[in-house]
Structures are given as structure tokens and as C-alpha cells.
Enzyme design. Structure first.
Site, short mmCIF file in Angstrom:
data_model
loop_
_atom_site.label_atom_id
_atom_site.label_comp_id
_atom_site.label_asym_id
_atom_site.label_seq_id
_atom_site.Cartn_x
_atom_site.Cartn_y
_atom_site.Cartn_z
N GLY A 89 5.23 -3.91 1.60
CA GLY A 89 4.16 -4.50 2.41
C GLY A 89 4.45 -4.67 3.88
O GLY A 89 3.53 -4.72 4.70
N ASP A 95 2.96 -16.34 1.09
CA ASP A 95 1.93 -16.91 0.21
C ASP A 95 2.53 -18.20 -0.37
O ASP A 95 2.50 -19.24 0.28
CB ASP A 95 1.56 -15.88 -0.85
CG ASP A 95 0.48 -16.35 -1.82
OD1 ASP A 95 -0.28 -17.24 -1.48
OD2 ASP A 95 0.42 -15.81 -2.94
N LYS A 134 -0.51 -18.06 4.27
CA LYS A 134 -1.54 -18.82 3.54
C LYS A 134 -1.05 -20.25 3.42
O LYS A 134 -0.40 -20.62 2.44
CB LYS A 134 -1.74 -18.23 2.15
CG LYS A 134 -2.55 -16.95 2.12
CD LYS A 134 -2.84 -16.59 0.67
CE LYS A 134 -3.38 -15.18 0.55
NZ LYS A 134 -3.38 -14.72 -0.85
N ASP A 178 -1.55 -4.33 -0.21
CA ASP A 178 -2.24 -3.44 -1.15
C ASP A 178 -3.00 -4.20 -2.22
O ASP A 178 -2.79 -5.39 -2.45
CB ASP A 178 -1.22 -2.55 -1.87
CG ASP A 178 -0.43 -3.33 -2.92
OD1 ASP A 178 0.17 -4.35 -2.56
OD2 ASP A 178 -0.45 -2.94 -4.10
P1 5GP Z 1 4.96 -15.22 -2.27
O1 5GP Z 1 6.26 -14.94 -2.93
O2 5GP Z 1 5.06 -15.75 -0.87
O3 5GP Z 1 4.06 -16.06 -3.13
O4 5GP Z 1 4.16 -13.87 -2.24
C1 5GP Z 1 4.60 -12.84 -1.52
C2 5GP Z 1 4.06 -11.52 -2.00
O5 5GP Z 1 2.86 -11.64 -2.81
C3 5GP Z 1 3.67 -10.75 -0.77
O6 5GP Z 1 4.77 -10.05 -0.25
C4 5GP Z 1 2.60 -9.85 -1.32
O7 5GP Z 1 3.21 -8.71 -1.88
C5 5GP Z 1 1.94 -10.65 -2.42
N1 5GP Z 1 0.71 -11.32 -1.93
C6 5GP Z 1 0.50 -12.62 -1.74
N2 5GP Z 1 -0.74 -12.87 -1.29
C7 5GP Z 1 -1.34 -11.66 -1.19
C8 5GP Z 1 -2.65 -11.23 -0.77
O8 5GP Z 1 -3.56 -12.00 -0.38
N3 5GP Z 1 -2.88 -9.89 -0.80
C9 5GP Z 1 -1.95 -8.99 -1.21
N4 5GP Z 1 -2.29 -7.71 -1.20
N5 5GP Z 1 -0.72 -9.35 -1.61
C10 5GP Z 1 -0.42 -10.67 -1.61
MG MG Z 2 5.30 -7.96 -0.66
#
Ligand code: 5GP
Ligand code: MG
Length: 177
Positions: free
Chosen positions: A38, A97, A126, A154
Site C-alpha cells: 500500500g 487505521d 483514521k 486497494d
Molecule cells: P491497521 O493495522 O492500522 O489497523 O491497518 C493497516 C492496514 O489495513 C493498512 O495498511 C491497509 O492495508 C488496511 N486498511 C485499513 N483501513 C483501510 C481502508 O480504509 N482501505 C483500505 N484499502 N485498506 C485499509
Molecule cells: Mg497495508
């Protein structure tokens, strides 16, 4: 597709981040570590906005068994990673996220690589979803809790090449099945 952040807004903000990073690390050199896949588009644009001696390396993180809204089991792969010992390292990802991915990578890099410093940069944060006790150091945009695609992000491996950040309609999601 509903446009949340335009190509122009991203372009302007990424340049600002590049200037900020160049000032903060002035006189030093930087190792940028992109989280595959990403971070690809942000990394390509951001490094061209940074005026420092700079190296690029990659790690991979993916979660398995998750759905669009719930995280699965996180797995990381450091086989592409350069030696970071003694380096000023900036870890780059598309989105913060829950923060679990970055959190896990930070502890792994800290434990295995002994970098001189370790900071994080993301295009999107977020803020409502954060589940870890720290924040990313450089943030392009704070966004509400929408599922977004584009600029590296994606859905089913589709839409990464969109030059803007969009909120997909149900038809966009159906098309990417
Ligand atoms: P975290 O570990 O911070 O919860 O999530 C990170 C990963 O979740 C990001 O690198 C991404 O791959 C995926 N992700 C989280 N939110 C989104 C979103 O709104 N759209 C997309 N496409 N991927 C997300
Ligand atoms: Mg990612």
C-alpha cells in the site's frame, strides 16, 4: 466512486510533508522503509519531495483471514529489508487505521535492527479507529472511518492506481470481486 481527497490535495500535502521531513532531518541522511504494497504510491511521491541523502528499503505486512472491516492475523516479512543499524529510519505506510500494523513493525524493527531513530509517516490516519498508545509522526490527512481506496490502497488488489482517495460505491466493490 466518491472522491474524498483529490489528486491536487494529495500532491500539495505530500510536498509539505517532504519539506517538513527535510527540515526535521537536516544534515542527516534518511532510510525510508515502505510497507508493501500500500505504501508504493506515497513512497514514490514522497521521496521526490525530500531533499536529503536517502536510501529506500521495504518490508511486507499483510493480514490474513480479515474482512473489509475486521483485521485478520498479521504476518510480516523482513526478507527484503536492508540493514538499518545506526540509521535514521522513516517507516512509510498508506494508512494508520487501528495502528496495529505499524505498531508491530516498529517493535520488530526496534528489536532486530537497532536503528538510530525510528519514525512513521502515513498518508491517512483514521483517528476514530486508533487502538495503540501512540500516533504516527507525519500524517497527510486525518479522515473519518470510511473504507477508502486509491493512491496505493486497494480493494481485492484493485484501485491502487487511482490518483485520488475515493470511497467506493457498492458497484465499485462488486466490480472488484
Ligand atoms: P491497521 O493495522 O492500522 O489497523 O491497518 C493497516 C492496514 O489495513 C493498512 O495498511 C491497509 O492495508 C488496511 N486498511 C485499513 N483501513 C483501510 C481502508 O480504509 N482501505 C483500505 N484499502 N485498506 C485499509
Ligand atoms: Mg497495508
Amino acid at each position: 466512486m466518491q472522491v474524498l481527497i483529490t489528486e491536487q490535495q494529495i500532491h500539495d500535502r505530500v510536498r509539505e510533508l517532504g519539506q517538513q521531513i527535510s527540515e526535521d532531518y537536516a544534515g542527516r541522511s534518511l532510510t525510508v522503509v515502505g510497507v508493501l504494497t500500500g505504501s508504493l504510491v506515497l513512497l514514490a511521491d514522497l521521496i521526490r519531495a525530500i531533499s536529503l541523502p536517502l536510501r529506500v528499503s521495504f518490508v511486507s505486512a499483510s493480514s490474513y483471514g480479515g474482512t473489509r472491516t475486521t483485521a485478520g492475523e498479521l504476518s510480516t516479512d523482513r526478507s527484503l529489508l536492508a540493514d538499518l543499524s545506526g540509521r535514521d529510519v522513516l517507516l512509510i505506510d498508506d494508512i494508520f487505521d487501528t495502528g496495529r500494523t505499524i505498531s508491530r513493525l516498529l517493535s520488530e524493527l526496534q528489536a532486530t535492527q537497532q536503528p538510530a531513530s525510528l519514525k512513521t509517516a502515513v498518508l491517512l490516519w483514521k483517528t476514530e479507529r486508533t487502538e495503540v498508545p501512540f500516533q504516527p509522526d507525519y500524517v497527510g490527512f486525518q479522515i473519518p472511518d470510511h473504507f477508502v481506496v486509491g493512491y496505493g490502497l486497494d480493494y481485492n488488489e484493485q484501485y491502487r492506481q487511482l490518483p485520488y482517495i475515493g470511497i467506493p460505491d457498492p458497484e465499485d466493490l462488486a466490480r472488484a470481486m
